[in-house]
Motif scaffolding. Structure first.
Motif, PDB file in Angstrom:
ATOM      1  N   PHE A  43       0.836  -1.210   0.000  1.00  0.00           N
ATOM      2  CA  PHE A  43       0.000   0.000   0.000  1.00  0.00           C
ATOM      3  C   PHE A  43       0.868   1.256   0.000  1.00  0.00           C
ATOM      4  CE2 PHE A  43      -3.029  -2.730   2.744  1.00  0.00           C
ATOM      5  CZ  PHE A  43      -3.464  -3.425   1.630  1.00  0.00           C
ATOM      6  N   GLU A  44       1.912   1.236   0.821  1.00  0.00           N
ATOM      7  CA  GLU A  44       2.823   2.385   0.880  1.00  0.00           C
ATOM      8  C   GLU A  44       3.476   2.617  -0.484  1.00  0.00           C
ATOM      9  OE1 GLU A  44       6.929   3.732   3.130  1.00  0.00           O
ATOM     10  OE2 GLU A  44       5.668   2.203   4.075  1.00  0.00           O
ATOM     11  N   TRP A  45       3.949   1.536  -1.107  1.00  0.00           N
ATOM     12  CA  TRP A  45       4.593   1.648  -2.416  1.00  0.00           C
ATOM     13  C   TRP A  45       3.603   2.196  -3.442  1.00  0.00           C
ATOM     14  CZ3 TRP A  45       4.247   0.246  -7.465  1.00  0.00           C
ATOM     15  CH2 TRP A  45       5.409   0.325  -8.232  1.00  0.00           C
ATOM     16  N   MET A  46       2.386   1.645  -3.462  1.00  0.00           N
ATOM     17  CA  MET A  46       1.394   2.094  -4.448  1.00  0.00           C
ATOM     18  C   MET A  46       1.005   3.551  -4.244  1.00  0.00           C
ATOM     19  SD  MET A  46      -1.110  -1.193  -5.051  1.00  0.00           S
ATOM     20  CE  MET A  46      -2.038  -0.327  -6.348  1.00  0.00           C
ATOM     21  N   ASN A  47       0.874   3.972  -2.997  1.00  0.00           N
ATOM     22  CA  ASN A  47       0.518   5.368  -2.734  1.00  0.00           C
ATOM     23  C   ASN A  47       1.624   6.323  -3.166  1.00  0.00           C
ATOM     24  OD1 ASN A  47      -2.199   5.350  -1.720  1.00  0.00           O
ATOM     25  ND2 ASN A  47      -1.419   4.301   0.086  1.00  0.00           N
ATOM     26  N   ASN A  48       2.869   5.900  -3.071  1.00  0.00           N
ATOM     27  CA  ASN A  48       3.976   6.696  -3.605  1.00  0.00           C
ATOM     28  C   ASN A  48       4.000   6.635  -5.126  1.00  0.00           C
ATOM     29  OD1 ASN A  48       5.071   7.653  -1.138  1.00  0.00           O
ATOM     30  ND2 ASN A  48       6.077   5.696  -0.813  1.00  0.00           N
ATOM     31  N   TYR A  49       3.790   5.445  -5.663  1.00  0.00           N
ATOM     32  CA  TYR A  49       3.812   5.236  -7.116  1.00  0.00           C
ATOM     33  C   TYR A  49       2.764   6.101  -7.822  1.00  0.00           C
ATOM     34  CZ  TYR A  49       2.811   2.922 -11.566  1.00  0.00           C
ATOM     35  OH  TYR A  49       2.558   2.672 -12.890  1.00  0.00           O
ATOM     36  N   LYS A  50       1.584   6.177  -7.264  1.00  0.00           N
ATOM     37  CA  LYS A  50       0.509   6.895  -7.968  1.00  0.00           C
ATOM     38  C   LYS A  50       0.809   8.391  -8.134  1.00  0.00           C
ATOM     39  CE  LYS A  50      -2.691   7.682  -4.112  1.00  0.00           C
ATOM     40  NZ  LYS A  50      -4.016   7.329  -3.570  1.00  0.00           N
ATOM     41  N   GLN A  51       1.765   8.911  -7.362  1.00  0.00           N
ATOM     42  CA  GLN A  51       2.164  10.303  -7.514  1.00  0.00           C
ATOM     43  C   GLN A  51       2.958  10.527  -8.798  1.00  0.00           C
ATOM     44  OE1 GLN A  51       0.775  12.344  -5.288  1.00  0.00           O
ATOM     45  NE2 GLN A  51       0.016  10.511  -4.260  1.00  0.00           N
ATOM     46  N   GLU A  52       3.655   9.485  -9.261  1.00  0.00           N
ATOM     47  CA  GLU A  52       4.476   9.571 -10.477  1.00  0.00           C
ATOM     48  C   GLU A  52       4.323   8.282 -11.287  1.00  0.00           C
ATOM     49  OE1 GLU A  52       8.542  10.657  -9.702  1.00  0.00           O
ATOM     50  OE2 GLU A  52       7.959  11.756  -7.912  1.00  0.00           O
ATOM     51  N   ALA A  53       3.091   7.887 -11.514  1.00  0.00           N
ATOM     52  CA  ALA A  53       2.812   6.610 -12.176  1.00  0.00           C
ATOM     53  C   ALA A  53       3.278   6.610 -13.629  1.00  0.00           C
ATOM     54  CB  ALA A  53       1.317   6.316 -12.119  1.00  0.00           C
ATOM     55  N   ALA A  54       3.546   5.407 -14.115  1.00  0.00           N
ATOM     56  CA  ALA A  54       3.875   5.232 -15.527  1.00  0.00           C
ATOM     57  C   ALA A  54       2.664   5.618 -16.372  1.00  0.00           C
ATOM     58  CB  ALA A  54       4.262   3.771 -15.787  1.00  0.00           C
ATOM     59  N   GLU A  55       2.885   5.803 -17.654  1.00  0.00           N
ATOM     60  CA  GLU A  55       1.791   6.181 -18.558  1.00  0.00           C
ATOM     61  C   GLU A  55       0.662   5.143 -18.526  1.00  0.00           C
ATOM     62  OE1 GLU A  55       1.297   6.870 -23.307  1.00  0.00           O
ATOM     63  OE2 GLU A  55       3.106   7.660 -22.356  1.00  0.00           O
ATOM     64  N   LEU A  56       1.019   3.878 -18.376  1.00  0.00           N
ATOM     65  CA  LEU A  56       0.055   2.787 -18.270  1.00  0.00           C
ATOM     66  C   LEU A  56       0.457   1.894 -17.103  1.00  0.00           C
ATOM     67  CD1 LEU A  56      -2.293   0.986 -19.298  1.00  0.00           C
ATOM     68  CD2 LEU A  56      -0.627  -0.115 -20.825  1.00  0.00           C
ATOM     69  N   THR A  57      -0.505   1.591 -16.251  1.00  0.00           N
ATOM     70  CA  THR A  57      -0.274   0.681 -15.135  1.00  0.00           C
ATOM     71  C   THR A  57      -1.115  -0.568 -15.347  1.00  0.00           C
ATOM     72  OG1 THR A  57       0.142   2.521 -13.601  1.00  0.00           O
ATOM     73  CG2 THR A  57      -0.448   0.386 -12.622  1.00  0.00           C
ATOM     74  N   ALA A  81      -6.075   1.543  -6.891  1.00  0.00           N
ATOM     75  CA  ALA A  81      -6.182   1.600  -8.359  1.00  0.00           C
ATOM     76  C   ALA A  81      -7.374   2.463  -8.773  1.00  0.00           C
ATOM     77  CB  ALA A  81      -6.320   0.195  -8.931  1.00  0.00           C
ATOM     78  N   GLU A  82      -8.482   2.344  -8.058  1.00  0.00           N
ATOM     79  CA  GLU A  82      -9.657   3.165  -8.347  1.00  0.00           C
ATOM     80  C   GLU A  82      -9.323   4.650  -8.195  1.00  0.00           C
ATOM     81  OE1 GLU A  82     -14.284   3.162  -6.963  1.00  0.00           O
ATOM     82  OE2 GLU A  82     -12.785   3.247  -5.366  1.00  0.00           O
ATOM     83  N   ASP A  83      -8.588   5.003  -7.143  1.00  0.00           N
ATOM     84  CA  ASP A  83      -8.165   6.402  -6.950  1.00  0.00           C
ATOM     85  C   ASP A  83      -7.328   6.881  -8.137  1.00  0.00           C
ATOM     86  OD1 ASP A  83      -9.424   6.436  -4.480  1.00  0.00           O
ATOM     87  OD2 ASP A  83      -7.563   6.179  -3.331  1.00  0.00           O
ATOM     88  N   MET A  84      -6.444   6.003  -8.607  1.00  0.00           N
ATOM     89  CA  MET A  84      -5.604   6.358  -9.752  1.00  0.00           C
ATOM     90  C   MET A  84      -6.457   6.608 -10.992  1.00  0.00           C
ATOM     91  SD  MET A  84      -2.469   3.651  -9.164  1.00  0.00           S
ATOM     92  CE  MET A  84      -1.582   4.144 -10.666  1.00  0.00           C
ATOM     93  N   ILE A  85      -7.421   5.736 -11.223  1.00  0.00           N
ATOM     94  CA  ILE A  85      -8.306   5.871 -12.391  1.00  0.00           C
ATOM     95  C   ILE A  85      -9.105   7.167 -12.297  1.00  0.00           C
ATOM     96  CG2 ILE A  85     -10.323   4.879 -13.534  1.00  0.00           C
ATOM     97  CD1 ILE A  85      -9.162   2.076 -12.629  1.00  0.00           C
ATOM     98  N   LYS A  86      -9.640   7.443 -11.117  1.00  0.00           N
ATOM     99  CA  LYS A  86     -10.441   8.661 -10.929  1.00  0.00           C
ATOM    100  C   LYS A  86      -9.615   9.928 -11.121  1.00  0.00           C
ATOM    101  CE  LYS A  86     -14.152   6.874  -8.077  1.00  0.00           C
ATOM    102  NZ  LYS A  86     -14.829   6.897  -6.771  1.00  0.00           N
ATOM    103  N   SER A  87      -8.293   9.832 -10.891  1.00  0.00           N
ATOM    104  CA  SER A  87      -7.438  11.007 -11.088  1.00  0.00           C
ATOM    105  C   SER A  87      -6.943  11.100 -12.537  1.00  0.00           C
ATOM    106  CB  SER A  87      -6.261  10.988 -10.112  1.00  0.00           C
ATOM    107  OG  SER A  87      -5.336   9.983 -10.467  1.00  0.00           O
ATOM    108  N   GLY A  88      -7.451  10.221 -13.408  1.00  0.00           N
ATOM    109  CA  GLY A  88      -7.136  10.307 -14.832  1.00  0.00           C
ATOM    110  C   GLY A  88      -6.004   9.414 -15.299  1.00  0.00           C
ATOM    111  N   GLN A  89      -5.484   8.570 -14.417  1.00  0.00           N
ATOM    112  CA  GLN A  89      -4.398   7.676 -14.814  1.00  0.00           C
ATOM    113  C   GLN A  89      -4.956   6.446 -15.534  1.00  0.00           C
ATOM    114  OE1 GLN A  89      -2.348   7.136 -11.091  1.00  0.00           O
ATOM    115  NE2 GLN A  89      -1.315   9.112 -11.245  1.00  0.00           N
TER     116      GLN A  89
END
Length: 133
Positions: A43-57, A81-89
């Protein structure tokens, strides 16, 4: 700077591979005595990752069996993942299951019920895990 994360797993704990390139994968069985100890770093890794996510996850679940506690942890992964999608990732969530195990497909559907996400269901003849050896 974010580094790739790997948890090797065994016959009771999933192998987890989180790559900053955007490939996040969970393999095997998830029956740990304390799932939070295994999944909190995820969870910690994903929450950090979503700040600078790859173009496609791509999030890939290759789990042949998991207990109730692990299903809550999987739900949390999908919630991030839902949070990432909602933020446009751009996020794909792939739920792999064996052809002869429709219950596993149903478990994926059940976990995702309370989330605004789409799972891609991928039917396999059988899982091929090498980390149990």
């Amino acid at each position: 700077m974010l580094k790739d994360f790997t948890f090797d797993g065994d016959n009771k704990c999933p192998k987890i591979v989180l790559e900053k390139s955007g490939e996040l994968s969970f393999f095997g069985r998830s029956l740990p005595e304390n799932a939070k100890e295994i999944f909190n770093p995820v969870f910690e890794w994903m929450n950090n990752y979503k700040q600078e996510a790859a173009e496609l996850t791509n999030i890939n679940f290759h789990l042949e069996y998991f207990n109730t506690t692990s299903s809550k942890m999987i739900f949390e992964v999908m919630s991030i993942a839902e949070d990432m999608i909602k933020s446009g990732q751009n996020v794909n969530i792939n739920w792999h299951y064996e052809k002869d195990d429709p219950d596993l497909k149903y478990e994926g559907e059940l976990i995702a019920t309370n989330l605004d996400i789409d799972l891609n269901f991928i039917e396999l003849q059988e899982f091929d895990f090498d980390h149990f050896n």
